[in-house]
Scaffold this motif. Structure first.
Motif, PDB file in Angstrom:
ATOM      1  N   ASN A 136       1.841  56.368  36.126  1.00  0.00           N
ATOM      2  CA  ASN A 136       2.010  57.711  36.678  1.00  0.00           C
ATOM      3  C   ASN A 136       1.223  58.719  35.848  1.00  0.00           C
ATOM      4  O   ASN A 136       1.150  58.637  34.621  1.00  0.00           O
ATOM      5  N   PHE A 158       1.691  61.829  35.094  1.00  0.00           N
ATOM      6  CA  PHE A 158       2.406  62.699  34.162  1.00  0.00           C
ATOM      7  C   PHE A 158       2.504  62.053  32.787  1.00  0.00           C
ATOM      8  O   PHE A 158       2.166  62.662  31.767  1.00  0.00           O
ATOM      9  N   THR A 164       3.331  61.829  39.959  1.00  0.00           N
ATOM     10  CA  THR A 164       4.438  61.619  39.030  1.00  0.00           C
ATOM     11  C   THR A 164       5.069  60.265  39.328  1.00  0.00           C
ATOM     12  O   THR A 164       4.817  59.648  40.368  1.00  0.00           O
ATOM     13  N   SER A 178      13.164  59.430  37.776  1.00  0.00           N
ATOM     14  CA  SER A 178      12.334  59.091  38.940  1.00  0.00           C
ATOM     15  C   SER A 178      13.160  58.510  40.070  1.00  0.00           C
ATOM     16  O   SER A 178      12.917  58.806  41.247  1.00  0.00           O
ATOM     17  N   CYS A 218       2.004  68.318  35.490  1.00  0.00           N
ATOM     18  CA  CYS A 218       3.016  68.379  34.435  1.00  0.00           C
ATOM     19  C   CYS A 218       4.246  69.170  34.875  1.00  0.00           C
ATOM     20  O   CYS A 218       5.382  68.826  34.518  1.00  0.00           O
ATOM     21  N   GLY A 255       6.236  66.880  37.009  1.00  0.00           N
ATOM     22  CA  GLY A 255       6.907  65.898  36.165  1.00  0.00           C
ATOM     23  C   GLY A 255       8.099  66.497  35.438  1.00  0.00           C
ATOM     24  O   GLY A 255       9.159  65.865  35.313  1.00  0.00           O
ATOM     25  N   GLU A 300      11.127  66.744  37.629  1.00  0.00           N
ATOM     26  CA  GLU A 300      11.851  65.481  37.745  1.00  0.00           C
ATOM     27  C   GLU A 300      12.728  65.245  36.518  1.00  0.00           C
ATOM     28  O   GLU A 300      13.884  64.840  36.645  1.00  0.00           O
TER      29      GLU A 300
END
Length: 430
Positions: free
Chosen positions: A246, A248, A297, A353, A419, A422, A425
């Protein structure tokens, strides 16, 4: 400064001084590595010479990294200094012309200082296997983690035959990798031809002569070894290599002002991949490297997989069968290949995630049911959750993006947007 050389014959007597400075990789018998591979990589097939040279460099870097403890006093992330003399079968002058830039890449990867000198060598004879996968048009790294599993699934949706390459370090990961490959075949039974190749390569615990290696567990350079292995297999057919991760985590934004990055590897950082590819091509190696998820991400990857499969439960079960934990070697903590600690960076991003993609997570996390007070204390002390909470609260700053080395074609605005997604999340953990 720690100095290392690599030799292909083991002398009758290995002194303690020689064992500290010399790595041994004979074609037969016991050396410094546990592997079926000889120094020519003949077990893999007719590997392109510069790629075999690159892998020997990576093998030395990996062993040196494993053998020099970072701890100095109470500081666990001391910057170490290494000097390697790397034997190459090809043109040593070509390698020495890029030695400084390669060393700079390794500095970036491990946070240490590296100096490289290449010397031309003669290698012992070695049996060269036939190319087992002449039809392969792509090589895909598959570690057994969630991102690489999604990358392997993506490759299965393409028409071209390909090879999944797995590095076997801890033997406990071997069945996880094999199970993930089998699950992909079941999920995409009509997909393209997908070979799977698992290659064991670890540093031994002891040197010839019984001298015990010192040990460092952080091993940030192991992924460079994995990457070099994938390129060696790709060189058999001169095809591209995929390294799925990923975007990120690849950008590795610092979790706090005192940290260089998020504690994950920098091997998939876009600047690292671009520079390694350029330098490897300069010495004649096969080196086309792609991260197919460089702009996504981990949660977005999870959601994409679930949409492709068309069933959230099946997707969740598949992803839960992968392993993302950094602590699988710490069995005394109850963390095995079938379990996750729940507190390392890999585990926490994984949990976030699943939540971001609204998928069921049936992974077993030791932190959800502490087996005893000692384990609870150890895992809580090692947890990066406080750093993640601080990172989310602080938000993505312009200075964070400015500190990143972005290759041409990767804009600062794209990096910041990725970012930010990410971080959103990770906010689900707090």
């Amino acid at each position: 400064m720690a100095e290392f050389d690599l030799r292909f014959q083991v002398p009758a007597t290995v002194t303690a001084q020689a064992a500290q400075r010399t790595l041994y990789w004979p074609t037969t018998g016991t050396g410094s590595y546990n592997t079926p591979l000889g120094p020519r990589l003949g077990h893999l097939g007719p590997v392109r010479q510069p790629n075999a040279d690159l892998f020997r460099l990576a093998a030395m870097v990996y062993a040196a990294d494993r053998s020099v403890p970072r701890q100095a006093g109470r500081v666990n992330w001391t910057r170490r200094s290494f000097e390697l003399t790397v034997p190459v079968l090809g043109d040593a002058e070509s390698w020495n012309s890029v030695a400084h830039e390669l060393a700079r890449l390794l500095d970036f990867l491990s946070g240490d200082e590296w100096r490289l000198t290449f010397r031309r060598t003669r290698l012992p004879r070695e049996s060269i296997a036939d190319n087992q996968h002449r039809d392969a048009e792509r090589v895909v790294l598959m570690s057994g983690g969630a991102d690489s599993a999604i990358g392997a699934f993506l490759a299965r949706t393409h028409p071209e035959p390909h090879v999944l390459v797995s590095h076997v370090g801890a033997t406990s990961i071997f069945p996880i990798q094999r199970d993930v490959a089998a699950r992909i075949r079941d999920l995409r039974s009509t997909g393209s031809v997908q070979h799977h190749r698992q290659v064991r390569f670890t540093r031994s615990q002891t040197q010839p002569g019984g001298h015990r290696f010192r040990n460092e567990n952080s091993t940030r350079t192991r992924s460079f070894l994995f990457l070099a292995l994938g390129l060696a297999v790709a060189s058999l057919n001169d095809v591209p290599l995929w390294i799925p991760e990923n975007g990120f985590a690849s950008l590795n934004p610092p979790l706090g002002p005192d940290q260089l990055g998020s504690l994950s590897t920098r091997t998939t950082h876009p600047w690292f991949l671009t520079e390694l590819s350029r330098l490897a091509r300069q010495v004649g190696a096969t080196a086309e490297i792609t991260n197919p998820f460089a702009r996504q991400t981990k949660g977005e990857m999870f959601r994409w997989l679930a949409d492709e499969i068309g069933d959230d439960k099946i997707a969740g079960d598949f992803l839960s069968a992968t392993n993302s934990c950094a602590h699988t070697s710490r069995r005394w903590l109850g963390v095995t290949a079938q379990h996750h600690c729940g507190t390392c960076f890999g585990c926490l991003v994984r949990r976030a995630s699943f939540a971001a993609a609204s998928l069921p997570d049936t992974s077993t996390y030791v932190s959800d049911s502490w087996p005893n007070d000692r384990v609870k204390s150890q895992l809580q002390n090692a947890s990066v959750l406080p750093s993640i909470r601080g990172f989310v609260a602080r938000g993505i700053r312009v200075s964070d993006i400015a500190a990143m080395r972005l290759p041409d074609g990767y804009s600062a605005s794209e990096a910041r947007d990725l970012c930010t997604r990410g971080a959103c999340e990770l906010a689900l953990l707090t």
